[in-house]
Design a protein around this motif. Structure first.
Motif, short mmCIF file in Angstrom:
data_model
loop_
_atom_site.label_atom_id
_atom_site.label_comp_id
_atom_site.label_asym_id
_atom_site.label_seq_id
_atom_site.Cartn_x
_atom_site.Cartn_y
_atom_site.Cartn_z
N HIS A 298 46.90 36.78 32.50
CA HIS A 298 46.60 37.19 33.81
C HIS A 298 47.31 38.49 34.17
CE1 HIS A 298 44.07 34.03 35.16
NE2 HIS A 298 44.81 33.18 35.23
N GLY B 83 42.56 25.96 39.22
CA GLY B 83 44.07 26.33 39.64
C GLY B 83 44.03 27.25 41.30
N ASP C 159 44.78 38.96 45.09
CA ASP C 159 44.40 39.62 46.35
C ASP C 159 44.23 38.74 47.47
OD1 ASP C 159 44.91 41.92 44.75
OD2 ASP C 159 42.54 42.10 44.31
N GLU D 284 49.82 32.41 28.72
CA GLU D 284 50.37 33.34 29.75
C GLU D 284 51.97 33.36 29.60
OE1 GLU D 284 49.25 32.60 33.42
OE2 GLU D 284 47.47 31.34 33.15
N GLU E 178 33.56 41.82 38.54
CA GLU E 178 32.65 41.09 39.47
C GLU E 178 33.34 39.53 39.48
OE1 GLU E 178 30.40 40.92 41.88
OE2 GLU E 178 30.15 38.46 41.92
N ALA E 179 33.66 38.93 38.21
CA ALA E 179 34.04 37.72 37.93
C ALA E 179 35.49 37.54 37.98
CB ALA E 179 33.52 37.12 36.51
N TYR E 180 36.31 38.61 37.79
CA TYR E 180 37.70 38.32 37.61
C TYR E 180 38.69 39.25 38.53
CZ TYR E 180 41.94 37.89 34.75
OH TYR E 180 43.21 37.67 34.44
N LEU E 181 38.68 40.69 38.12
CA LEU E 181 39.26 41.52 38.70
C LEU E 181 39.29 41.62 40.19
CD1 LEU E 181 39.41 44.12 35.83
CD2 LEU E 181 41.27 42.58 36.30
N GLY E 182 38.00 41.77 40.66
CA GLY E 182 37.83 41.84 42.14
C GLY E 182 37.66 43.31 42.52
N LYS E 183 38.67 44.00 41.82
CA LYS E 183 38.25 45.48 42.17
C LYS E 183 38.78 46.27 40.63
CE LYS E 183 43.16 46.46 43.68
NZ LYS E 183 43.82 45.40 44.45
N PRO F 73 38.69 34.00 34.89
CA PRO F 73 39.24 33.18 35.85
C PRO F 73 39.94 31.80 35.84
CG PRO F 73 36.87 33.95 36.45
CD PRO F 73 37.21 34.07 34.76
N ASN F 74 40.74 31.24 36.76
CA ASN F 74 41.28 30.25 36.42
C ASN F 74 40.21 29.06 36.08
OD1 ASN F 74 43.11 31.46 38.80
ND2 ASN F 74 44.20 30.67 37.15
N LEU G 206 47.32 32.64 38.86
CA LEU G 206 46.27 32.99 39.73
C LEU G 206 45.75 34.37 38.83
CD1 LEU G 206 46.97 32.26 43.28
CD2 LEU G 206 45.97 30.79 41.63
N MET G 207 44.35 34.54 38.92
CA MET G 207 43.80 35.59 38.44
C MET G 207 43.85 36.59 39.50
SD MET G 207 39.64 34.93 38.56
CE MET G 207 38.77 34.28 39.89
N PRO G 208 43.73 37.90 38.86
CA PRO G 208 44.16 39.28 39.88
C PRO G 208 43.14 39.05 41.01
CG PRO G 208 43.76 40.02 37.74
CD PRO G 208 43.48 38.15 37.65
N LYS G 209 41.71 38.38 41.07
CA LYS G 209 40.99 38.71 42.37
C LYS G 209 41.70 37.66 43.38
CE LYS G 209 36.27 37.58 43.00
NZ LYS G 209 34.83 37.17 42.29
#
Lengths: 293, 593, 241
Positions: B539, C144, C178, B507, B576-581, B382-383, C172-175
């Protein structure tokens, strides 16, 4: 011994407050525009000469003339930025504005010499020579008045910068010009107003300085240099920083004058300046504005 | 390929010789007045050239030249007063030498701390130094500045002519030294410092040392000029040599002529002297006024200085063909060359229990990880998870609170950034930081001139790096004109020119569209094929999945997962922490490799 | 109101060059009231330059900009903001040493926004509860993702009729990306027209009504988002598939 120390401290604070007022505009311009205004000292001297003219022509007491002179200087500063500094930055570079302010300092110093001669002058009124005693400490009444005026004016500036929308937009412009423009701030206007404010404070300080010290066209250089010192001591761009820096400079000068010797106040002040830079490059309070344009 | 330096050098040489010849005979034909003007020009030129070495090349503007000038003048004056030397020429020579030495000693003493200040703060501190010296010289008895020091004349006949030659010699010496600096590695390093000091350090420029050398050289020349000035005056007081106005005049000369150029300071000094003495000579009453008006007018008429009129969009650094031999010898002795072909199971970078806090907040918390040599590894999270902090720690911008960083077989935590570059660690910033004032070629050249130790051909390295980043066609463009995508490639090329063994890329695909992302990925693959290990923070999951051998995931400063990309992408903690899905490669996923 | 008949923003033949290097050669597009469009294209295609011209940061060398049928070409940015166009720039450009509250107050600096300050603040805090929690924190000390939220919130405080977002998902991170695209739907529902400049092509084309593809300073393709997503030419030349 203790009396001497207290006397020196009081003298330092009283003189320092005027130094703060003299430097606060320099600090504002450096913080907001990133311009090192080498003509700041000459604007202070302009205030002193305007007080002289007011006194000589219509017999106006310098303290009564002060608001008028500050207003005139505001206009001068506003136009100066709009028609000289801003075009120079646009046409050449921010750094070249340094040359312009240097040139203006030379021009005005020369003009003052032509009009008022190169001799020392003063606008010391009669009540300047009355003294009050508090315990073992003697205080000059004029210095007390100057102290009060300086503190009030600086407090007003601090309040404007912190609380009023115009102050907020000045700080925003200092932090990030483009971002401020995108919020709808007319930054050209803000720059000119900041310069006007700076000049108004310089003019007001000039009136007090004219009453307290002898002045001549060539004193302008010293006052610009005091601007540098105060900014470095306190931190650029904030009213509180200028106040702190000025008081510190005043106290250092008074203490060295009283205890080390009359020849050294400036040397010690500049030594403190360099040490401060090395230890805390952004001043005691840090720079309120950072990475300005 | 030879650089087009030679023809220009010859032309400049001939012109210089002609000017010098003309100047040498000037005293025989010129009137005393003209001679005095010429003397002023030469004196001003010498000062401005010296100032320009630090101010113009490295961008460190001193407002305190008067400190060195005055110190040189007083040292020379006191020297000739207290040390009796009968022979006038020898007396002058010794006094001049002492003046120069005193000034450079002062620079050496105050240089390290004062050069840590940047921008206006350095300028102001130097002004402060000169004011302190002025006060001391008038206050302390040894200096006798308040009353003044009288200097015995060194020449009985025609002092104007004599001092004309002294100042001529000074100006020529200053110009030669400035030119030598300009076209040496020192000069390129100083210019890189002016453009962006942090980046310069990242590319291996020993910024602290270079600034100090530039400062001392500049002070030496100003001190010499001050000493000569004292002898010319015949009488030295605080107010005659410690004038702040002198400090500002020098800056004006350099700005008017053209900052950072060789001829600019000379031209600036010439214009101001001629205007002051010839044009305004009779107007004492309004002399300052006219000077002020002229300065302002020149700012508007010649915004980038006189030299700006003559310079187009040419390469700013014209190249030296080969590295300086002595540099090669020194560096080769210091660092034994590493094996050309690294073993793949060896760890290039190893972090052991690495931690870093900011005001109690754990930005990096007990991280252990290893990068295999020749691999591409990615770090995601995560950021604000600590990726940038980690990169800053590895590249020496930050020091860890605890833990160890090992690079090959050396422990590197606490080493300065430029040493890491010399050891072979390079970094590509997320926000491209090109040297805006330089061409694309020169940007990369700075990397090639510095960077990892060992012998090299800077020109060839530059061309190779430009080719890999597909920028060869744009070599002569000013870097400032490139769009974001190209700037990212320029960053990569500049990093590669340092011949790194490990590249950290922050990045590299941010802000790139799918096509550009793919091109960037190809370039990174090409970097890896040269045997260089790559460590990415990224990212863009498409890029991460396709390129990397190993993925590390950090969250809140801790390493929460590591392994092959697909395993990591399906790790519940990572989702959970980063991708969201859960991450899906989707319909677009034909593998690159 | 002429909405529905003439577009809210009408850009015709915009052009701009930096020091002789052409960045935008000929760009025309329209945005209708409450419509969302996207400007897509490679880096250097001229998207950022185009939105800077719309926001009055750069004066067009050629071309005409009409907002609500009025000519707004080359107006300075503070006038543009006053008319109801707000740009949330690439890189956020917050005031890092000011608090979240002060950043939002500056967002409402324009006269058109001052009277509705309270309403807008409530709306923004409802949208980003996190900003309400952190209203006294310095903007520069936030992560961020939070900074991007603040940047958009500051834009909304200007009470815009047209909000221009320049690469909001950058860094921004993927989550959070979205979340961001979810947010765009919410902003549209407020009746605010949107121009979205994005590299995140797939998600962008899902949420906008229409998109324009820029190449070398010209519009080469345009059409409804979902059509472009299926267009072979787009997939090959631009998406790199």
């Amino acid at each position: 011994m203790l009396d001497r120390l207290f006397q020196a401290l009081v003298d330092g604070v009283l003189q320092g407050s005027v130094l703060s007022l003299a430097a606060v505009g320099f600090s504002l311009i450096f913080g907001v525009l990133g311009v090192i205004n080498l003509s700041h000292g000459v604007l202070i001297i302009l205030g002193a000469y305007l007080a002289l003219v007011a006194l000589r022509t219509i017999g106006l007491d310098p303290l009564l003339a002060l608001p008028l002179i500050a207003a005139i200087c505001f206009g001068v500063g506003y136009l100066y930025q709009r028609f000289l500094i801003s075009p120079a930055i646009r046409r050449a570079s921010l750094l070249s504005s340094l040359l312009v302010t240097y040139g203006v300092a030379l021009i005005l110093q020369n003009l003052f010499t032509l009009v008022f001669s190169a001799d020392n002058q003063s606008v010391r009124p009669d009540y300047a020579n009355s003294f009050d005693r508090f315990g073992g400490i003697t205080v000059n009444r004029l210095q007390l008045i100057a102290f009060a005026i300086s503190c009030v004016l600086i407090a007003i500036l601090a309040w404007v910068l912190r609380r009023l929308p115009i102050g907020r937009s000045i700080r925003a412009t200092a932090e990030h010009e483009l971002a401020a423009r995108l919020c709808g701030v007319d930054t050209d206007q803000i720059y000119a107003i900041s310069f006007g404010l700076s000049a108004a404070f310089a003019g007001a300080a000039g009136v007090l300085i004219g009453m307290l010290f002898p002045f001549a066209p060539s004193s302008q250089e010293d006052w610009t240099i005091f601007g540098f010192v105060v900014v470095v001591l306190g931190g650029a761009g904030s009213a509180a920083g200028a106040l702190l820096g000025g008081l510190l400079l005043g106290i250092i000068s008074a203490l060295t004058g009283a205890f080390v010797g009359p020849a050294y106040p400036n040397a010690v002040a500049f030594l403190v300046l360099v040490l401060m830079l090395l230890l805390r490059p952004h001043g005691l309070l840090g720079s309120a504005f950072h990475g300005s344009r | 390929m030879k650089r087009p330096l030679s023809r220009r050098a010859v032309r400049t040489g001939i012109a210089g010789a002609a000017v010098l010849g003309a100047l040498a005979v000037l005293p025989l034909i010129a009137s005393p007045f003209a001679l005095r003007v010429a003397q002023t020009i030469l004196f001003g030129a010498a000062l401005a050239i010296a100032w320009n070495i630090l101010g113009g090349f490295a961008g460190y503007w001193s407002f305190g030249s008067a400190a060195f000038l005055g110190l040189g003048a007083f040292t020379a004056a006191l020297m000739q007063e207290h040390v009796q030397i009968a022979d006038p020429a020898l007396r002058l020579a010794v006094a001049l030498a002492m003046g120069g030495i005193a000034a450079s000693l002062l620079a050496a003493i105050i240089g390290y701390p004062i050069l840590r200040l940047r921008g206006a703060y350095f300028s102001i501190a130097m002004l402060g130094v000169s004011l302190i010296l002025a006060e001391l010289s008038s206050g302390l008895d040894v200096f006798e500045g308040a009353v003044g020091v009288t200097i015995d004349p060194v020449t009985a006949a025609a002092p104007e002519r004599f001092f004309f030659y002294v100042f001529l010699a000074l100006a020529v010496i200053a110009l030669s030294i400035a030119a030598a600096v300009r076209y040496s590695r020192l000069g390129y390093g100083l210019i890189a410092i002016r453009e962006d000091e942090d980046t310069a350090r990242m590319l291996g420029v020993p910024t602290e040392r270079y600034k100090l050398v530039g400062f001392i050289v500049s002070a030496l020349l100003i001190g010499l000029a001050g000493a000569a000035y004292a002898f010319n005056l015949g009488y030295v007081t605080t107010s005659s040599v410690f004038r702040s106005q002198l400090s500002f005049d020098v800056v004006v000369y350099a700005l008017l002529g053209g900052m950072g150029t060789l001829a600019g300071p000379v031209l600036g000094a010439a214009i101001m002297a001629v205007l002051n003495q010839v044009v305004l000579g009779g107007l004492l009453q309004i002399h300052m006024l006219m000077t002020g008006i002229i300065i302002i007018a020149l700012v508007f008429l010649l915004p980038s200085g006189l030299m700006g009129l003559m310079r187009g969009h040419r390469r700013i650094l014209t190249v030296v063909g080969t590295p300086m031999p002595e540099e090669r010898a020194v560096t080769a002795a210091e660092q034994p060359p590493a094996p050309a072909c690294p073993q793949t199971d060896e760890a290039v970078l190893k972090l052991v229990g690495l931690s870093r806090q900011f005001r109690g907040l754990k930005a990096i918390d007990q991280i252990d990880l290893q990068l295999r040599s020749g691999s591409i590894s990615a770090i995601i999270g995560p950021n604000g998870a600590g990726k940038s902090t980690l990169f800053n720690l590895v590249t020496g911008y930050l020091a860890p609170n605890s833990g160890e960083i090992w690079y090959q077989r050396t422990r590197i935590d606490g080493l300065p950034t430029h040493r890491l570059s010399r050891a072979g660690i390079a970094r590509v910033f997320q926000i491209a930081r090109p040297f805006h004032g330089l061409s694309v070629y020169d940007n990369v050249l700075v990397g090639a001139l510095f960077g990892r130790d060992g012998s090299r051909d800077p020109h060839q390295l530059t061309m190779d790096a430009l080719a890999l980043a597909r920028l060869s066609a744009l070599a002569d463009q000013p870097a400032a004109s490139l769009p974001v995508g190209h700037l990212r490639r320029l960053e990569l090329a500049r990093a590669l020119a340092t011949r790194p063994r490990l590249v950290l890329a922050d990045e590299p695909c941010a802000g790139l569209n799918p096509t550009e992302t793919r091109e960037m990925m190809d370039m990174i693959q090409a970097v890896r094929r040269t045997g260089t290990t790559v460590f990415l923070a990224e990212h863009d999951m498409q890029a991460v999945m396709r390129m990397s051998d190993v993925v590390f995931v950090v969250a809140a400063g801790r390493l929460i997962a590591q392994g092959p990309p697909l395993d990591v992408a399906h790790d519940p903690a990572v989702i959970e922490a980063y991708l969201g899905k859960p991450f899906e490669l989707g319909s677009v996923s034909e593998p690159v490799r | 109101m002429t909405a529905g008949v003439s577009p809210l923003l009408d850009a015709q033949g915009l052009a701009f060059a930096y020091d002789g290097v052409i960045a935008v050669e000929d760009v025309s597009f329209t945005v209708r009231a409450a419509e969302a469009i996207a400007l897509l294209g490679a880096n250097g295609a001229g998207k950022s330059t185009t939105v800077k011209m719309i926001a009055g940061v750069l004066p067009p060398a050629q071309g005409r900009l009409r907002f609500d049928a009025d000519d707004v070409t080359s107006l300075p940015s503070h006038r543009i903001v006053e008319l109801g166009i707000t740009l949330v720039p690439e890189g956020r450009l917050l005031f890092p040493r000011m608090s979240v509250s002060e950043n939002l107050q500056l967002g409402a600096y324009a006269r058109r926004a001052r009277h509705s300050y309270a309403v807008n603040l409530e709306r923004v805090f409802a949208l980003f509860p996190r900003l309400a929690e952190r209203r006294h924190q310095l903007a520069g000390s936030m992560s961020g993702g939070e900074q991007q939220m603040l940047a958009i919130a500051r834009g909304l405080m200007g009470n815009p009729r047209l909000l221009v977002l320049d690469e909001p998902s950058l860094g921004l991170m993927p989550k959070m990306v979205d979340d961001l695209f979810g947010l765009i739907g919410t902003i549209r529902a407020m009746g605010i027209a949107l121009i979205l400049v994005e590299q995140n092509v797939f998600q962008t084309l899902e949420v906008v009504d229409r998109a324009y593809v820029l190449e070398k300073g010209r519009v080469t393709l345009s059409g409804p988002g979902r059509d472009l997503l299926r267009d072979d030419a787009v997939r090959k030349s631009f998406l790199g598939l």
